[in-house]
Design an enzyme around this catalytic site. Structure first.
Site, short mmCIF file in Angstrom:
data_model
loop_
_atom_site.label_atom_id
_atom_site.label_comp_id
_atom_site.label_asym_id
_atom_site.label_seq_id
_atom_site.Cartn_x
_atom_site.Cartn_y
_atom_site.Cartn_z
N SER A 109 0.81 -1.22 0.00
CA SER A 109 0.00 0.00 0.00
C SER A 109 0.84 1.27 0.00
O SER A 109 0.40 2.30 -0.50
CB SER A 109 -0.93 0.00 1.22
OG SER A 109 -0.17 -0.13 2.41
N MET A 163 17.05 -3.57 3.99
CA MET A 163 17.06 -4.67 4.95
C MET A 163 17.74 -5.88 4.35
O MET A 163 17.92 -5.98 3.13
CB MET A 163 15.62 -5.06 5.31
CG MET A 163 14.75 -3.97 5.89
SD MET A 163 13.03 -4.54 6.04
CE MET A 163 12.55 -4.60 4.31
N ASP A 172 0.10 -4.49 12.21
CA ASP A 172 -0.41 -4.73 10.86
C ASP A 172 -0.41 -6.24 10.60
O ASP A 172 0.64 -6.83 10.38
CB ASP A 172 0.45 -4.02 9.82
CG ASP A 172 -0.15 -4.09 8.42
OD1 ASP A 172 -1.11 -4.87 8.22
OD2 ASP A 172 0.34 -3.39 7.52
N ASN A 192 3.01 -9.86 5.44
CA ASN A 192 4.09 -9.41 6.32
C ASN A 192 4.81 -10.57 7.01
O ASN A 192 5.71 -10.34 7.82
CB ASN A 192 3.54 -8.46 7.39
CG ASN A 192 3.14 -7.11 6.80
OD1 ASN A 192 3.59 -6.74 5.72
ND2 ASN A 192 2.29 -6.39 7.50
N ASP A 234 7.79 -5.48 7.79
CA ASP A 234 6.95 -4.29 7.90
C ASP A 234 6.69 -3.89 9.36
O ASP A 234 5.73 -4.33 9.98
CB ASP A 234 5.61 -4.49 7.18
CG ASP A 234 4.94 -3.16 6.86
OD1 ASP A 234 5.23 -2.18 7.57
OD2 ASP A 234 4.13 -3.12 5.93
#
Length: 423
Positions: free
Chosen positions: A122, A227, A272, A277, A291
């Site tokens: 998103s 990352m 979230d 994720n 995330d």
């Protein structure tokens, strides 16, 4: 707003006038509202949300987490694409972001850079890269304009929520929208996310079941998060035929235990629950956590209130349940006994997995349907005279996500024994 109108138009066109009337009618009746969309209209609606990104796409992701309860099974399957991919940014736009963050010679930093994203969500998209000194990275690159669109996105969603009757009578939802606005602004700051990721990584430590990628600060900015690269597939893929029940149970158990640790041990919750994720690596059996933009600290006082409420609910102590619910803000001190009893009944029902002896079979459970039916009736009844702190909105999202994942994986977990360590 134009995109939101087009997306909502696709939704309305797919349902039709009769369907919209039925949806409105069912929202007031006893049965959960179910949206009937043809595959064609579902794809159009999903495509619109994927192009909108930001807060509106997050709404679509939440709708898709277990969409079979709102959409038909076929529509829910198509909607699930929102959990893993948004429409990627054009190449020229991507290069513009890279130059803006790293300079015109940005490519000199990398031995290899894959221009096709391996994931889009998103707020940003993820690219695989390798630095000249051999580091294998995942670069999360933010979509231009997302940060600037957050306020208007929230305003548009507020309008949509009021139009569809998604707010309970008598409750001012403005504080909750303001909290959502603040949360999204935090999620759009990748430097802040890097800090949250490192704090969370320290709390997890060396865990045989969980892996937290490390941050590479020399390549991290407010708009790019660098990352460690991690292999794996979205955790909900374990529901497919290629994976064994033991793998599904172990994965769901690991993440359910993590949910309890986040609230009752860490006081820091990644709120979230999007299935994308969590990446599962079948070779190692470990789950990579991604995330951390939605990571939120929880005040020790609130943690203790949740512990108090959970303990009372498991014990069936309704007076103590009531006191904890008043302290949190779920009910008011002077609410009618009928409303209080309804809330306590719903709370006891939702705690069924915590009160069940032995393995609880999430796949065979109809708990979601029962709590949805009873909770929705209370939601629209006007029984609420108070509301809990806005930050509880994100805790509820995490709790629901953990339940939904266990349900999706058809997992069997002894949650009562697990929770006893924390409660």
């Amino acid at each position: 707003m134009w995109h939101l109108g087009r997306a909502t138009g696709d939704l309305a066109a797919g349902i039709g006038v009769k369907g919209m009337l039925e949806l409105a009618r069912s929202r007031k009746g006893d049965q959960p509202a179910r949206i009937q969309l043809s595959p064609e209209h579902t794809r159009r609606f999903t495509d619109r949300l994927a192009r909108m990104r930001g807060a509106v796409m997050k709404m679509g992701q939440l709708m898709s987490m277990d969409g079979s309860d709102v959409f038909t099974a076929e529509a829910a399957e198509i909607m699930s694409a929102l959990r893993e991919s948004a429409e990627p940014m054009p190449m020229s736009q991507l290069v513009q972001v890279l130059e803006g963050e790293y300079g015109r010679d940005w490519n000199h930093r990398f031995k290899r850079f894959e221009f096709s994203p391996i994931a889009s969500a998103s707020i940003g998209q993820v690219h695989r890269a390798e630095t000249r000194d051999g580091r294998r990275l995942a670069l999360k690159i933010q979509f231009p304009g997302v940060r600037e669109s957050i306020d208007s996105d929230i305003d548009n969603l507020a309008f949509l929520g009021r139009s569809l009757g998604m707010a309970p009578k008598g409750i001012d939802i403005a504080p909750f929208l303001d909290e959502a606005r603040r949360q999204l602004h935090r999620e759009a700051d990748y430097a802040a996310e890097a800090e949250a990721l490192e704090r969370y990584r320290t709390l997890i430590g060396e865990d045989p079941d969980l892996f937290i990628p490390g941050v590479h600060h020399d390549l991290t900015t407010h708009n790019i998060l660098a990352m460690d690269f991690a292999d794996g597939v979205s955790i909900d893929r374990l529901a497919g035929p290629d994976y064994r029940r033991a793998e599904r149970d172990h994965a769901a158990e690991s993440l359910m235990r993590l949910t309890l640790r986040e609230l009752f041990e860490f006081g820091l919750v990644q709120t979230d629950p999007n299935f994308g994720n969590y990446l599962y690596d079948s070779a190692s059996g470990r789950i990579t956590l991604l995330d951390f933009g939605a990571t939120k600290p929880v005040a020790p006082e609130l943690v203790e209130l949740y512990r108090r409420m959970a303990r009372a609910t498991i014990d069936g102590n309704r007076e103590e349940m009531r006191a904890a619910c008043v302290a949190i803000g779920y009910i008011g001190e002077d609410d009618p006994r009928e409303h209080v009893d309804t809330m306590l009944d719903l709370l006891q029902m939702s705690a069924e997995p915590l009160r069940h002896e032995g393995l609880y079979d999430f796949g065979a459970s109809d708990l979601f349907e029962r709590t949805y039916k009873n909770g929705r009736a209370m939601f629209h009844s006007g029984a609420f005279s108070t509301a809990p702190p806005p930050e509880t909105l994100f805790l509820h999202r995490k709790f629901m996500g953990s339940f939904m994942l266990s349900r999706r994986l058809r997992a069997r977990i002894d949650l009562a024994e697990m929770a006893a360590r924390f409660i």
